[in-house]
Design an enzyme around this catalytic site. Structure first.
Site, PDB file in Angstrom:
ATOM      1  CB  THR A 166      -0.928   0.019   1.228  1.00 48.56           C
ATOM      2  OG1 THR A 166      -1.824  -1.094   1.146  1.00 48.56           O
ATOM      3  CG2 THR A 166      -1.750   1.304   1.264  1.00 48.56           C
ATOM      4  CE  LYS A 177       1.467   2.534   4.457  1.00 49.93           C
ATOM      5  NZ  LYS A 177       1.847   1.304   3.710  1.00 49.93           N
ATOM      6  CE  LYS A 226      -5.607  -1.187   1.451  1.00 47.54           C
ATOM      7  NZ  LYS A 226      -4.310  -1.887   1.570  1.00 47.54           N
TER       8      LYS A 226
END
Length: 289
Positions: free
Chosen positions: A98, A241, A173
């Site tokens: 990711t 994050k 995502k």
């Protein structure tokens, strides 16, 4: 027929994913920054391990990565002894990290310059999804490369879809994480409210999960949220994050994410409570502290 593959990054997701590739009949060589983890994987699954990403990638038809962030991804692909040094012409690089759409496009450009394909393919489904081989994989890149890669990715996925060109997987995502952030906060507030109102929260969730409020988070996390157990893999540190990537991209494209920004701050409070390694359902803890 099996392919020759390399898998770089054996964290809680990558370790079982690489194992599924090996069990599916592919020939897999792994690399991990901590060599002991790669050796343990080889003993568990029978594949090989290599001392560098470049060595792991030598002769591979597909090279997969699942590492921590943009800088980690650049290091294992473009850095000294990176995978791109070892990849043969015509091979396809598939990244499950990711990361930002910016680095996905950067990696894609570097891959094309070397005569290899590249797919950004972040995943959803958590540690359990990786272990059970039922991940959702969101892809960006060229259609021809995707068509070649998808049957191999199927070894650990229940859904693999191409959403657009380079970076589209990472952008999708981001949408996933934005939606999850709001869902978990809403579920946390609902359970907290039920407790404060003197209701049996488990009975309440059992009822409302049959209606419009239903979600994966509700069905899979409500009981442990009630109990205050938060050890299910995807950590608050990682979610922060991911949300930072979402918020940075939003500043670039002009979208407004007030709820995501607020929930990010709530997660910072959970970190301050010592919950950086708790899973994302721990948002309820800040309401009940």
């Amino acid at each position: 027929m099996g392919v020759k593959a390399a898998f770089i990054g054996l964290g809680v997701m990558g370790y079982p994913m690489a194992g599924h590739l090996q069990k599916a009949g592919h020939t897999v060589t792994v690399y991990n920054r901590t060599g002991a983890k790669a050796e343990a994987w080889s003993k568990a699954f029978g594949g090989k391990n290599a001392p560098s990403p470049a060595r792991a990638a030598e002769g591979a038809d597909f090279v997969f990565t699942c590492v921590g962030n943009d800088d980690d991804l650049r290091a294992v692909t473009l850095g000294p002894e990176g995978a791109f040094e070892g990849m043969k012409s015509g091979a396809i690089f598939v990244d499950h990290t990711t990361a930002s759409a910016i680095v996905a496009r950067e990696i894609y450009g570097a891959a094309i310059a070397k005569g290899i394909g590249a797919i950004d393919a972040p995943i959803s489904g958590g540690q359990a999804g990786a272990e059970n081989g039922v991940l959702t994989v969101m892809c960006g890149g060229g259609e021809a490369d995707f068509e070649k890669a998808a049957p191999v990715i199927d070894a650990y996925a229940r859904s693999v879809k191409l959403l657009g060109g380079p970076g589209a997987g990472q952008l999708t995502k981001m949408v996933n994480q934005i939606c999850i952030a709001g869902l978990v906060q809403g579920l946390s507030e609902g359970i907290h409210f039920a407790k404060q109102a003197g209701l049996d929260p488990a009975a309440v969730i059992d009822v409302i999960s049959k209606g419009a409020a239903q979600s994966w988070q509700m069905e899979n996390r409500y009981q442990t949220m009630i109990e205050g157990t938060f050890d299910f893999g995807f950590a608050v540190d990682w979610m922060r994050k991911d949300l930072s990537i979402c918020l940075e991209e939003a500043r670039r494209n002009g979208s407004h994410l007030p709820v995501a920004a607020l929930v990010d701050q709530f997660y910072s409070e959970v970190q301050q409570m010592g919950g950086g390694r708790w899973d994302t359902s721990s948002l309820i803890a800040r309401l009940e502290k």
